[in-house]
Design a protein around this motif. Structure first.
Motif, short mmCIF file in Angstrom:
data_model
loop_
_atom_site.label_atom_id
_atom_site.label_comp_id
_atom_site.label_asym_id
_atom_site.label_seq_id
_atom_site.Cartn_x
_atom_site.Cartn_y
_atom_site.Cartn_z
N GLU A 22 -2.05 -15.13 13.41
CA GLU A 22 -3.25 -15.01 14.37
C GLU A 22 -4.57 -14.15 14.18
O GLU A 22 -3.94 -13.12 13.02
N ASP A 23 -5.50 -14.15 14.65
CA ASP A 23 -6.74 -13.20 14.29
C ASP A 23 -5.68 -11.68 15.24
O ASP A 23 -5.57 -12.63 16.90
N ALA A 24 -6.25 -10.76 15.01
CA ALA A 24 -5.34 -9.50 15.73
C ALA A 24 -5.96 -9.76 17.10
O ALA A 24 -5.57 -10.14 18.37
N TRP B 268 -14.18 -9.94 11.83
CA TRP B 268 -13.25 -8.61 11.22
C TRP B 268 -13.91 -7.31 11.39
O TRP B 268 -14.59 -7.26 9.51
N PHE C 59 -2.64 -6.48 11.70
CA PHE C 59 -2.92 -6.44 10.57
C PHE C 59 -1.42 -5.74 9.75
O PHE C 59 -1.85 -5.03 8.89
N GLY C 60 -0.96 -6.37 9.96
CA GLY C 60 0.99 -6.12 9.14
C GLY C 60 0.96 -6.45 7.52
O GLY C 60 1.99 -5.32 6.80
N TYR C 61 0.06 -7.39 7.16
CA TYR C 61 0.35 -7.93 5.41
C TYR C 61 1.59 -8.29 5.12
O TYR C 61 1.55 -8.91 5.95
N ASP D 205 -3.49 -0.93 11.08
CA ASP D 205 -3.22 -0.90 10.31
C ASP D 205 -5.00 -1.94 9.08
O ASP D 205 -4.56 -2.66 8.72
N PHE E 143 0.80 -1.25 -0.04
CA PHE E 143 0.15 0.02 -0.11
C PHE E 143 0.84 1.62 0.93
O PHE E 143 1.08 1.63 1.09
N ALA F 65 0.01 -13.60 2.91
CA ALA F 65 0.87 -12.17 3.59
C ALA F 65 2.09 -12.90 4.05
O ALA F 65 3.11 -12.00 4.38
N ALA G 21 -3.93 -12.70 9.75
CA ALA G 21 -4.68 -13.38 9.41
C ALA G 21 -4.25 -14.37 8.41
O ALA G 21 -4.95 -15.21 8.33
N ARG H 268 -11.13 -10.83 8.23
CA ARG H 268 -11.85 -12.55 8.12
C ARG H 268 -10.22 -12.79 8.99
O ARG H 268 -9.24 -13.02 8.33
N GLY H 269 -10.12 -13.38 10.70
CA GLY H 269 -9.69 -13.85 10.84
C GLY H 269 -9.35 -15.19 10.29
O GLY H 269 -9.72 -15.92 9.19
N PRO I 231 -8.13 -3.76 8.17
CA PRO I 231 -9.36 -2.93 7.24
C PRO I 231 -10.44 -2.99 7.22
O PRO I 231 -11.19 -2.92 9.26
N TYR J 246 -9.32 2.92 6.54
CA TYR J 246 -9.03 2.97 4.78
C TYR J 246 -10.72 2.98 4.66
O TYR J 246 -11.34 3.44 4.29
C1 LIG Z 1 -5.17 -2.82 4.82
S1 LIG Z 1 -4.26 -4.73 5.25
C2 LIG Z 1 -2.95 -3.53 5.54
C3 LIG Z 1 -1.51 -3.23 4.73
C4 LIG Z 1 -1.17 -3.00 5.66
N1 LIG Z 1 -0.83 -2.74 6.86
C5 LIG Z 1 0.21 -2.31 4.81
O1 LIG Z 1 1.23 -1.31 5.02
O2 LIG Z 1 0.72 -2.61 3.72
C6 LIG Z 1 -5.14 -5.47 5.97
C7 LIG Z 1 -4.14 -6.88 6.72
O3 LIG Z 1 -5.30 -7.07 7.84
C8 LIG Z 1 -5.61 -8.99 7.97
N2 LIG Z 1 -6.52 -8.75 8.34
C9 LIG Z 1 -8.12 -8.59 7.78
N3 LIG Z 1 -8.23 -9.44 8.93
C10 LIG Z 1 -7.54 -9.73 10.34
C11 LIG Z 1 -7.74 -10.36 11.60
N4 LIG Z 1 -9.20 -10.39 12.07
N5 LIG Z 1 -6.75 -10.15 12.51
C12 LIG Z 1 -5.49 -10.42 11.83
N6 LIG Z 1 -4.78 -10.35 10.31
C13 LIG Z 1 -6.29 -9.88 10.17
C14 LIG Z 1 -5.33 -8.95 6.44
O4 LIG Z 1 -5.10 -10.09 5.91
C15 LIG Z 1 -4.72 -7.79 5.30
O5 LIG Z 1 -3.18 -8.22 5.68
#
Ligand SMILES: C[S@@+](CC[C@H](N)C(=O)[O-])C[C@H]1O[C@@H](n2cnc3c(N)ncnc32)[C@H](O)[C@@H]1O
Length: 293
Positions: free
Chosen positions: A179-181, A214, A130-132, A201, A99, A156, A152, A207-208, A203, A243
């Motif tokens: 894991e689920d955050a 989420w 949510f580190g992607y 960060d 991103f 990623a 999750a 989904r976890g 979304p 976002y």
């Molecule tokens: C907006 S992206 C993050 C963008 C990233 N931080 C960057 O700047 O490049 C959202 C991330 O949240 C993760 N995610 C969604 N639901 C989650 C949850 N319940 N627990 C953990 N991660 C989750 C997704 O897999 C995705 O990688």
């Protein structure tokens, strides 16, 4: 309240144009077109510029798909300062692994340098939720922090590990956690584990790994409550990006203020944008808030 618009100024990425709910972007050598719900206006460049794109992501069904307009790589690499990332077209996503609007935050994180004289065991710990694919985690690792990265999505996390190698950080202390955050932070609070900085960060909707739902408006406030419990007494910063289109950066301010009321420090809020190369118009992409001591 300190309000700032942060704009990407990284030559590796350029927003060439936007409009009609699409954007024309240049990621290193690759030009592409993706949908952009926030681009309500008309494009400023002629169609001939848009026709030079190598690929267009079409949102004509729920998952969308890439249509390739000319031959070119399906996978390539791009550098940001001392970090290196792999980018890739994927079958069921318009995301390609980064991103780029987050790049002002990566630069700020790279500046949060820990002196190399700090003994290994005293290095501060940062939690990236949510580190992607790990851009912010790698920026922290490069600055000398111990990093815990939670996401999750298995692909990623695997992609983040690959970016760690590409960035020459293979030996840096990064824990990659699938894991689920919410569940992870709950467990850390129970165990009494603490962090000196937290990045989030989330979304709007996600989904976890076990299909846990989420929803930001429902789940972010309780997650921040738990995050408050795992902030160490020497905590240095919290960085939150959002976002969601119907939120406001003042919402980030109020949530961070609630989390850090007993700590002092400063809160800055604002928007992340891309500025178009020719027209200089800003495309708004994300809201953010940062607390720092
Ligand atoms: C907006 S992206 C993050 C963008 C990233 N931080 C960057 O700047 O490049 C959202 C991330 O949240 C993760 N995610 C969604 N639901 C989650 C949850 N319940 N627990 C953990 N991660 C989750 C997704 O897999 C995705 O990688």
């Amino acid at each position: 309240m300190h309000i700032q618009v942060l704009t990407n100024d990284w030559p590796g990425y350029q927003l060439l144009d936007s409009g009609n709910r699409r954007k024309l972007e240049q990621f290193g050598p690759v030009r592409l077109i993706r949908s952009e719900p926030k681009a309500w206006w008309k494009p400023s460049l002629p169609d001939s510029e848009w026709h030079l794109a190598a690929a267009v992501h079409e949102d004509d069904n729920r998952e969308g798909r890439w249509r390739f307009l000319r031959p070119g790589p399906k996978e390539w690499e791009i550098s940001f300062e001392q970090l290196r990332f792999q980018l890739r077209f994927m079958d069921n996503s318009k995301q390609i692994g980064l991103f780029p609007e987050q790049s002002p935050h990566w630069r700020w994180l790279l500046d949060q340098k820990i002196s190399s004289a700090t003994p290994e065991e005293n290095r501060p710990r940062v939690l990236n939720l949510f580190g992607y694919t790990g851009a912010a985690s790698l920026a922290c690792a490069r600055a000398g922090w111990h990093v815990t990265h939670v996401d999750a999505s298995k692909p990623a996390v695997a992609w983040g590990r690959r970016n760690q190698e590409l960035s020459d950080l293979a030996d840096a202390p990064i824990r990659w956690i699938l894991e689920d955050a919410g569940k992870f932070v709950q467990r850390e609070a129970r165990r009494g584990n603490q962090y000196d900085a937290i990045l989030l960060d989330p979304p709007a909707f996600g989904r976890g790994p076990n299909n846990e739902l989420w929803k930001i408006e429902r789940d972010l406030p309780p997650l921040l409550d738990l995050c408050r419990q795992i902030l160490s007494p020497r905590a240095r910063f919290i960085l939150l990006t959002v976002y969601t289109i119907d939120a406001s950066s003042i919402l980030c301010h109020n949530l961070l203020q609630q989390m850090t009321a007993d700590r002092g420090g400063k809160i800055t809020i604002g928007e992340l944008t891309h500025q178009e190369k020719t027209s200089r118009r800003h495309l708004p992409l994300s809201l953010w808030g940062r607390w720092e001591l």
